[in-house]
Design a protein around this motif. Structure first.
Motif, PDB file in Angstrom:
ATOM      1  N   ILE A   1       0.861  -1.176   0.000  1.00  0.00           N
ATOM      2  CA  ILE A   1       0.000   0.000   0.000  1.00  0.00           C
ATOM      3  C   ILE A   1       0.909   1.242   0.000  1.00  0.00           C
ATOM      4  O   ILE A   1       1.635   1.461   0.976  1.00  0.00           O
ATOM      5  CB  ILE A   1      -0.925   0.018   1.223  1.00  0.00           C
ATOM      6  CG1 ILE A   1      -1.662  -1.319   1.368  1.00  0.00           C
ATOM      7  CG2 ILE A   1      -1.900   1.185   1.136  1.00  0.00           C
ATOM      8  CD1 ILE A   1      -2.537  -1.682   0.201  1.00  0.00           C
ATOM      9  N   PRO A   2       0.890   2.046  -1.058  1.00  0.00           N
ATOM     10  CA  PRO A   2       1.760   3.242  -1.098  1.00  0.00           C
ATOM     11  C   PRO A   2       1.452   4.179   0.060  1.00  0.00           C
ATOM     12  O   PRO A   2       0.301   4.305   0.486  1.00  0.00           O
ATOM     13  CB  PRO A   2       1.397   3.879  -2.444  1.00  0.00           C
ATOM     14  CG  PRO A   2       0.864   2.754  -3.275  1.00  0.00           C
ATOM     15  CD  PRO A   2       0.130   1.865  -2.311  1.00  0.00           C
ATOM     16  N   PRO A   3       2.469   4.856   0.581  1.00  0.00           N
ATOM     17  CA  PRO A   3       2.278   5.724   1.749  1.00  0.00           C
ATOM     18  C   PRO A   3       1.257   6.826   1.542  1.00  0.00           C
ATOM     19  O   PRO A   3       0.590   7.241   2.488  1.00  0.00           O
ATOM     20  CB  PRO A   3       3.685   6.308   1.979  1.00  0.00           C
ATOM     21  CG  PRO A   3       4.614   5.337   1.342  1.00  0.00           C
ATOM     22  CD  PRO A   3       3.888   4.771   0.175  1.00  0.00           C
TER      23      PRO A   3
ATOM     24  N   ALA B   1      -0.529  -2.467   8.188  1.00  0.00           N
ATOM     25  CA  ALA B   1       0.763  -1.801   8.343  1.00  0.00           C
ATOM     26  C   ALA B   1       0.824  -0.457   7.623  1.00  0.00           C
ATOM     27  O   ALA B   1       1.827   0.244   7.711  1.00  0.00           O
ATOM     28  CB  ALA B   1       1.871  -2.708   7.811  1.00  0.00           C
ATOM     29  N   SER B   2      -0.251  -0.094   6.930  1.00  0.00           N
ATOM     30  CA  SER B   2      -0.249   1.123   6.123  1.00  0.00           C
ATOM     31  C   SER B   2      -0.757   2.316   6.927  1.00  0.00           C
ATOM     32  O   SER B   2      -1.189   2.181   8.080  1.00  0.00           O
ATOM     33  CB  SER B   2      -1.127   0.936   4.887  1.00  0.00           C
ATOM     34  OG  SER B   2      -2.509   1.035   5.227  1.00  0.00           O
TER      35      SER B   2
ATOM     36  N   ALA C   1      -3.599  -8.759   1.743  1.00  0.00           N
ATOM     37  CA  ALA C   1      -3.974  -7.351   1.641  1.00  0.00           C
ATOM     38  C   ALA C   1      -4.308  -6.788   3.017  1.00  0.00           C
ATOM     39  O   ALA C   1      -3.984  -5.636   3.326  1.00  0.00           O
ATOM     40  CB  ALA C   1      -5.159  -7.189   0.696  1.00  0.00           C
ATOM     41  N   ALA C   2      -4.964  -7.592   3.857  1.00  0.00           N
ATOM     42  CA  ALA C   2      -5.301  -7.127   5.208  1.00  0.00           C
ATOM     43  C   ALA C   2      -4.032  -6.824   6.004  1.00  0.00           C
ATOM     44  O   ALA C   2      -3.966  -5.826   6.731  1.00  0.00           O
ATOM     45  CB  ALA C   2      -6.145  -8.174   5.923  1.00  0.00           C
ATOM     46  N   ALA C   3      -3.017  -7.668   5.864  1.00  0.00           N
ATOM     47  CA  ALA C   3      -1.745  -7.424   6.561  1.00  0.00           C
ATOM     48  C   ALA C   3      -1.082  -6.148   6.045  1.00  0.00           C
ATOM     49  O   ALA C   3      -0.542  -5.354   6.829  1.00  0.00           O
ATOM     50  CB  ALA C   3      -0.815  -8.620   6.368  1.00  0.00           C
ATOM     51  N   ALA C   4      -1.136  -5.942   4.723  1.00  0.00           N
ATOM     52  CA  ALA C   4      -0.555  -4.725   4.152  1.00  0.00           C
ATOM     53  C   ALA C   4      -1.319  -3.488   4.611  1.00  0.00           C
ATOM     54  O   ALA C   4      -0.724  -2.452   4.917  1.00  0.00           O
ATOM     55  CB  ALA C   4      -0.553  -4.820   2.627  1.00  0.00           C
ATOM     56  N   LEU C   5      -2.631  -3.586   4.686  1.00  0.00           N
ATOM     57  CA  LEU C   5      -3.450  -2.461   5.138  1.00  0.00           C
ATOM     58  C   LEU C   5      -3.202  -2.164   6.610  1.00  0.00           C
ATOM     59  O   LEU C   5      -3.161  -0.997   7.018  1.00  0.00           O
ATOM     60  CB  LEU C   5      -4.931  -2.766   4.904  1.00  0.00           C
ATOM     61  CG  LEU C   5      -5.401  -2.670   3.451  1.00  0.00           C
ATOM     62  CD1 LEU C   5      -6.770  -3.316   3.289  1.00  0.00           C
ATOM     63  CD2 LEU C   5      -5.441  -1.218   3.011  1.00  0.00           C
TER      64      LEU C   5
END
Length: 278
Positions: free
Chosen positions: A191-193, A216-217, A210-214
């Motif tokens: 997920i871009p900053p 951490a976003s 995607a949930a893990a990336a979100l």
């Protein structure tokens, strides 16, 4: 489609036949077959498309890597904006165009709910052929932008299927909408900053990556559309543990008299001060 029985004369095995409306309202036929098809089947498919009786047809034989296509086998439905929406051949489509429009319009409303007074960067994951995208790429409705401040800075859609991504690009272009369509695995996309809002509509397996990336976003808002409450609950546990709070949880009935239901969840990130006090 009274000609379908004749189409399969001489075939051995079994399969599934899907029929939809295609270009010009003419039928498109998707045939997934496990076994052998007679030469007459191939001849009839070619003739019906060449004569314009059918807009297109596609045959997927078990064990064959690439389906055979005749004409344009892509279905066309009415999008949530009232304009024709092109779907990839053999791709996913909701059972009700009206229900799909209700779902897409509500997702769009939740994206712009309490929008800040600056242009937003919007990312859509698992975008498919653009059922949600054709509204998301427009930016806010007039009511959402009544104060003249809410606006869309950028729109990026991620879709792993190349055929669906191609349809998405065509659907946006047909409406004069801009946006970047990326062919990639949405469940493994960072997920871009700068992204403010993320919309995702994953398949039944959910979106653990995607949930893990979100989680951490720094995304401010997440709007998650799910057709499987079990995988939704799994992913929501990760998202809420990261400081995202559920603000809306709504069901849209697209599968009457079944156990299946579409669910829309909106999550918003808690302000830093509120998180520190909790």
């Amino acid at each position: 489609m009274s000609e379908l029985p004749d189409l399969l004369v001489g075939a051995t095995g079994e399969g599934d036949v899907l029929i939809a409306a295609g270009a010009g309202g003419r039928p498109v036929v998707e045939l997934a077959w496990r076994g052998e098809l007679a030469p007459s089947t191939w001849q009839q498919l070619d003739q019906r498309v060449a004569q314009g009786t059918w807009a297109g047809a596609r045959v997927a034989l078990e064990g064959v890597n690439r389906p055979a296509s005749f004409g344009d086998p892509r279905p066309v439905i009415q999008g949530a904006d009232g304009a024709p929406l092109l779907l990839s051949a053999g791709g996913f489509g909701q059972p009700s165009e009206e229900g799909a429009s209700v779902l897409a319009r509500r997702v769009h409303e939740l994206v712009w709910l309490d929008a800040p007074s600056r242009p937003l960067h919007l990312l859509e994951l698992f975008a498919g052929s653009g059922t949600l995208s054709v509204l998301l790429a427009r930016g806010p409705n007039a009511a959402d932008a009544a104060d003249g401040e809410a606006s869309l800075a950028s729109f990026v859609a991620i879709e792993q299927g190349a055929e669906a991504a191609a349809c998405l690009r065509e659907n946006l272009a047909a409406r004069g909408l801009s946006g970047k369509v990326v062919v990639a695995d949405a469940d493994a996309t960072p997920i871009p900053p700068r992204v403010d809002v993320v919309v995702l509509d994953p398949p039944r397996g959910g979106a653990s990556g995607a949930a893990a990336a979100l989680a951490a976003s720094s995304a401010r808002v997440v709007v998650y559309v799910s057709c499987n409450p079990a995988t939704l609950a799994r992913d929501l546990a990760l998202l809420t543990a990261s400081g995202l709070m559920i603000t809306h949880l709504e069901a849209v009935e697209l599968f009457p008299q079944t156990s299946h239901v579409e669910v829309i969840v909106r999550l918003a990130r808690r302000p830093a001060r509120a998180a520190a006090l909790s």
